[in-house]
Design an enzyme around this catalytic site. Sequence first.
Site, PDB file in Angstrom:
ATOM      1  N   ASP A 147       0.823  -1.218   0.000  1.00 47.05           N
ATOM      2  CA  ASP A 147       0.000   0.000   0.000  1.00 47.05           C
ATOM      3  C   ASP A 147       0.860   1.272   0.000  1.00 47.05           C
ATOM      4  OD1 ASP A 147      -1.882  -1.966   0.356  1.00 47.05           O
ATOM      5  OD2 ASP A 147      -2.282  -1.496   2.461  1.00 47.05           O
ATOM      6  N   ARG A 182     -14.597  -2.862 -25.233  1.00 47.15           N
ATOM      7  CA  ARG A 182     -15.208  -2.890 -23.901  1.00 47.15           C
ATOM      8  C   ARG A 182     -14.528  -1.932 -22.943  1.00 47.15           C
ATOM      9  NH1 ARG A 182     -15.232  -9.392 -23.523  1.00 47.15           N
ATOM     10  NH2 ARG A 182     -17.394  -9.701 -24.152  1.00 47.15           N
ATOM     11  N   ARG A 191      -6.051  -0.503   0.566  1.00 49.44           N
ATOM     12  CA  ARG A 191      -6.867  -0.080   1.723  1.00 49.44           C
ATOM     13  C   ARG A 191      -7.284   1.387   1.599  1.00 49.44           C
ATOM     14  NH1 ARG A 191      -4.491  -3.470   6.353  1.00 49.44           N
ATOM     15  NH2 ARG A 191      -5.929  -5.212   6.237  1.00 49.44           N
ATOM     16  N   GLU A 242      -9.484  -0.160  -4.055  1.00 49.94           N
ATOM     17  CA  GLU A 242     -10.526  -0.860  -3.274  1.00 49.94           C
ATOM     18  C   GLU A 242     -11.188   0.057  -2.241  1.00 49.94           C
ATOM     19  OE1 GLU A 242      -8.695  -4.130  -1.166  1.00 49.94           O
ATOM     20  OE2 GLU A 242      -7.357  -2.816  -0.036  1.00 49.94           O
ATOM     21  N   ARG A 286     -16.866  -4.571 -18.204  1.00 48.32           N
ATOM     22  CA  ARG A 286     -16.494  -5.721 -17.367  1.00 48.32           C
ATOM     23  C   ARG A 286     -15.624  -5.214 -16.211  1.00 48.32           C
ATOM     24  NH1 ARG A 286     -19.491  -8.300 -20.509  1.00 48.32           N
ATOM     25  NH2 ARG A 286     -18.880 -10.150 -21.681  1.00 48.32           N
ATOM     26  N   GLN A 294      -1.453  -8.994  -6.720  1.00 50.62           N
ATOM     27  CA  GLN A 294      -0.584  -7.826  -6.549  1.00 50.62           C
ATOM     28  C   GLN A 294       0.512  -8.059  -5.518  1.00 50.62           C
ATOM     29  OE1 GLN A 294      -3.401  -4.071  -6.605  1.00 50.62           O
ATOM     30  NE2 GLN A 294      -4.509  -5.931  -6.102  1.00 50.62           N
TER      31      GLN A 294
HETATM   32  O1  F6P Z   1      -2.135  -4.065   3.493  1.00 47.84           O
HETATM   33  C1  F6P Z   1      -1.881  -4.897   2.416  1.00 47.84           C
HETATM   34  C2  F6P Z   1      -3.144  -5.431   1.811  1.00 47.84           C
HETATM   35  O2  F6P Z   1      -2.809  -6.190   0.679  1.00 47.84           O
HETATM   36  C3  F6P Z   1      -4.204  -4.383   1.480  1.00 47.84           C
HETATM   37  O3  F6P Z   1      -3.926  -3.698   0.285  1.00 47.84           O
HETATM   38  C4  F6P Z   1      -5.441  -5.226   1.436  1.00 47.84           C
HETATM   39  O4  F6P Z   1      -6.611  -4.476   1.672  1.00 47.84           O
HETATM   40  C5  F6P Z   1      -5.218  -6.217   2.523  1.00 47.84           C
HETATM   41  O5  F6P Z   1      -3.816  -6.291   2.728  1.00 47.84           O
HETATM   42  C6  F6P Z   1      -5.748  -7.594   2.232  1.00 47.84           C
HETATM   43  O6  F6P Z   1      -5.569  -8.372   3.351  1.00 47.84           O
HETATM   44  P1  F6P Z   1      -5.635  -9.962   3.366  1.00 47.84           P
HETATM   45  O7  F6P Z   1      -4.340 -10.477   2.821  1.00 47.84           O
HETATM   46  O8  F6P Z   1      -5.793 -10.282   4.803  1.00 47.84           O
HETATM   47  O9  F6P Z   1      -6.767 -10.373   2.495  1.00 47.84           O
END
Ligand code: F6P
Length: 368
Positions: A147, A182, A191, A242, A286, A294
């Site tokens: 992040d 598309r 996060r 997200e 889509r 990632q």
């Molecule tokens: O903090 C890293 C991260 O990959 C975030 O980008 C994501 O929201 C979260 O962890 C996902 O967590 P988990 O691996 O517990 O699904």
Amino acid sequence: MKMKIAVLTGGGDCPGLNGAVKWITKSAMDSWLSSKRATDFDVIGISEGWRGLVDVDPEDPKSCERYLKPLDEEIVRTWDRYGGTNLGTSRTNPFNPKNDRSDILLDNIKKLGIDVVVAIGGEDTLGAAYRLHKLGVKTIGIPKTIDNDLMGTDYSLGFDTAVNVITEEIDRLRTTAGSHSRIFVVETMGRHAGWLALHGGECSGAYIILVPEYSFSLEEVCSLLQERKGREIRYAIIVVAEGAKLAGKEEVIQSDKVDEFGHITLGGIAKFVAEEIEERTNYETRHLILSHLQRGGTPSAHDRLMARWYGIAAVDMILNEDFGRMASLQRGEITSVPLKECIGRLKLVDIEKYYDKERYNGRRSIIR
Ligand code: F6P
């Protein structure tokens, strides 16, 4: 003098963790360096982050075998080439107010003869390291999180590799998006911070980038898409973080189950945006959630280099007795900052500086 370093990786995994462990171990045990130092080191890897240090029973050899991995230069020789974490990780919080196990943690550190704990993690893991430091344990932090939202450092391990994954996947998506005319809405992690979406979107040339730091309107998204009508380009890539929010609304959550640090699971915004676009414009749309891809794969060259430098810096910090601090990158130089300055708030995207609010995209003017 001999010191025992315990190293652990906590929170979400990412490429670069193994490299950091390798370079802590190599720098601590290097015979060339040792001959010039008054201190010798043993290095043990702790399995599964803070969980390992809490759950290990120092008096039970089987438990020690399960949670403690003595490391040496030969063991870690090839580690920097691999993603994930060979030590394992967890989101265990020893200071969880609902289940505080800090007494056990302190007791185990004492019984195991650990002199210094090097914690490689994000805000949560390093928050626990700071609490431990306040209780009198020598601790050092190394920043990691795809992040890239940790305060006190310009760079956290894993971010570059994740941006590369986003870029590569969008390159792939373009050919099929183009063939079918598309629109694709691609959801990134991050996060509450938009760095992954912003840099991933900028590197892949996304038409629209939606970040948590700037709420968006669907009318605006659709009108930006409609603006392109009649031009030769028949598809569009939209990158959405997200944690991005529709104006006046909350983040879309996948599950409201909270982890030991109180985080809910975000996710699902791409699907919502794609459905809305199709409904409002009639353009075929889509969505794709890149999710944990990632965090996967081998570390990029940049992550290998940063892992190496942070690992070496951690040992320097131990020798200099810079405890309660985190290795950090600032303006291209490796330095260290107090752990206290890295926790409690996140490094978010400065919209005025890095974002074009009218085009929902990266900045188009840099030098002002
Ligand atoms: O903090 C890293 C991260 O990959 C975030 O980008 C994501 O929201 C979260 O962890 C996902 O967590 P988990 O691996 O517990 O699904």
